[in-house]
Design an enzyme around this catalytic site. Sequence first.
Site, PDB file in Angstrom:
ATOM      1  N   LEU A  24       0.949  -1.206  -0.117  1.00 32.42           N
ATOM      2  CA  LEU A  24      -0.079   0.042   0.052  1.00 32.42           C
ATOM      3  C   LEU A  24       0.686   1.341   0.122  1.00 32.42           C
ATOM      4  O   LEU A  24       0.352   2.272  -0.493  1.00 32.42           O
ATOM      5  CB  LEU A  24      -0.887  -0.019   1.330  1.00 32.42           C
ATOM      6  CG  LEU A  24      -1.819  -1.314   1.051  1.00 32.42           C
ATOM      7  CD1 LEU A  24      -2.850  -1.157   2.608  1.00 32.42           C
ATOM      8  CD2 LEU A  24      -2.949  -1.061   0.152  1.00 32.42           C
ATOM      9  N   ASP A  25       1.957   1.153   0.601  1.00 28.42           N
ATOM     10  CA  ASP A  25       3.089   2.153   0.623  1.00 28.42           C
ATOM     11  C   ASP A  25       4.139   1.973  -0.153  1.00 28.42           C
ATOM     12  O   ASP A  25       5.251   1.722  -0.092  1.00 28.42           O
ATOM     13  CB  ASP A  25       3.409   2.639   1.987  1.00 28.42           C
ATOM     14  CG  ASP A  25       4.193   3.911   2.049  1.00 28.42           C
ATOM     15  OD1 ASP A  25       4.116   4.767   1.062  1.00 28.42           O
ATOM     16  OD2 ASP A  25       5.066   4.293   2.965  1.00 28.42           O
ATOM     17  N   PHE A  26       3.814   1.994  -1.675  1.00 27.99           N
ATOM     18  CA  PHE A  26       4.834   1.441  -2.527  1.00 27.99           C
ATOM     19  C   PHE A  26       5.886   2.877  -2.967  1.00 27.99           C
ATOM     20  O   PHE A  26       5.512   3.701  -3.860  1.00 27.99           O
ATOM     21  CB  PHE A  26       4.029   1.063  -3.789  1.00 27.99           C
ATOM     22  CG  PHE A  26       5.119   0.104  -4.797  1.00 27.99           C
ATOM     23  CD1 PHE A  26       6.094   0.688  -5.319  1.00 27.99           C
ATOM     24  CD2 PHE A  26       4.879  -0.998  -4.856  1.00 27.99           C
ATOM     25  CE1 PHE A  26       6.831  -0.100  -6.269  1.00 27.99           C
ATOM     26  CE2 PHE A  26       5.691  -1.847  -5.611  1.00 27.99           C
ATOM     27  CZ  PHE A  26       6.677  -1.419  -6.314  1.00 27.99           C
ATOM     28  N   GLN A  30      11.191   2.242   0.457  1.00 32.85           N
ATOM     29  CA  GLN A  30      10.739   1.060   0.988  1.00 32.85           C
ATOM     30  C   GLN A  30      11.444  -0.345   0.701  1.00 32.85           C
ATOM     31  O   GLN A  30      11.402  -1.283   1.365  1.00 32.85           O
ATOM     32  CB  GLN A  30       8.846   0.804   0.862  1.00 32.85           C
ATOM     33  CG  GLN A  30       8.155   1.569   1.259  1.00 32.85           C
ATOM     34  CD  GLN A  30       7.967   1.620   2.618  1.00 32.85           C
ATOM     35  OE1 GLN A  30       8.963   2.345   3.610  1.00 32.85           O
ATOM     36  NE2 GLN A  30       6.823   1.386   3.269  1.00 32.85           N
TER      37      GLN A  30
END
Length: 246
Positions: A24-26, A30
């Site tokens: 979801l937090d691409f 990351q």
Amino acid sequence: QICLSLVKLLFYLAHSPLGSIVLLDFQPRQFVMVDGNLKVTDMDDASIEELSCKEDNDCTLNFPTKSFPLKCSTVGKCERINEKKNLFNAYRYFFTYLLPHSAPLALRPFLSDILNATGDLRYGINETLRAFEKVLHLYKSGLYLQKRPLLLKDYISLKGFRTVEGEDYKCWPSYSHLGCLLSVHSAEEAAAICNSQSQCQSFIVTQRRTWTGRPLASFQSSPTDLIPDANAVVYIKRSASLGERL
């Protein structure tokens, strides 16, 4: 290397034992490279939930600049939405910046196809991985090299010598900031590269290898500084002044 490793990671996420996993937090921050492989540093924002739907109109995948209509499956889930969300994020955060710039000219059309197909989500993760593996095979095997006149005959080879490493002319995409250090399939390809660069007068195929197993070749403008090295061969243009003296 980064893009292929990312695609392998996304392939695993799409087919994981838990189901299709979406990040979801691409964001590039990351991920981290560990021993040549891309790893996710934070799985707190990963999810196996897929969007529920009653009809196809419930399954639009929205991004800031594009939207993609997806199908609503018979079990009431938007088909492959997690996989496609990961893939388009890979396209916009990684592929668009890394793919077009450093491949040999003969391979760039293949990478453009991958770029266009993932940017339009015409490829799923399975097709994308196959396309990358095809390019890697062409690259490692040298099959991408077009038939051309043999150029190595225009060079004098000095076995048992190498050039002194130091600052020299720069080229792109060099593995060294001091000079022109490029990956090649063979001495013949190195000769073609040297011929294409006006500054190049000599080159040496080093013992160093890239992650694909291809050797690195060092290209230099001055072939005059030679030192003994039993395992090395220096190739010097016959037109170079040192070549004429030899």
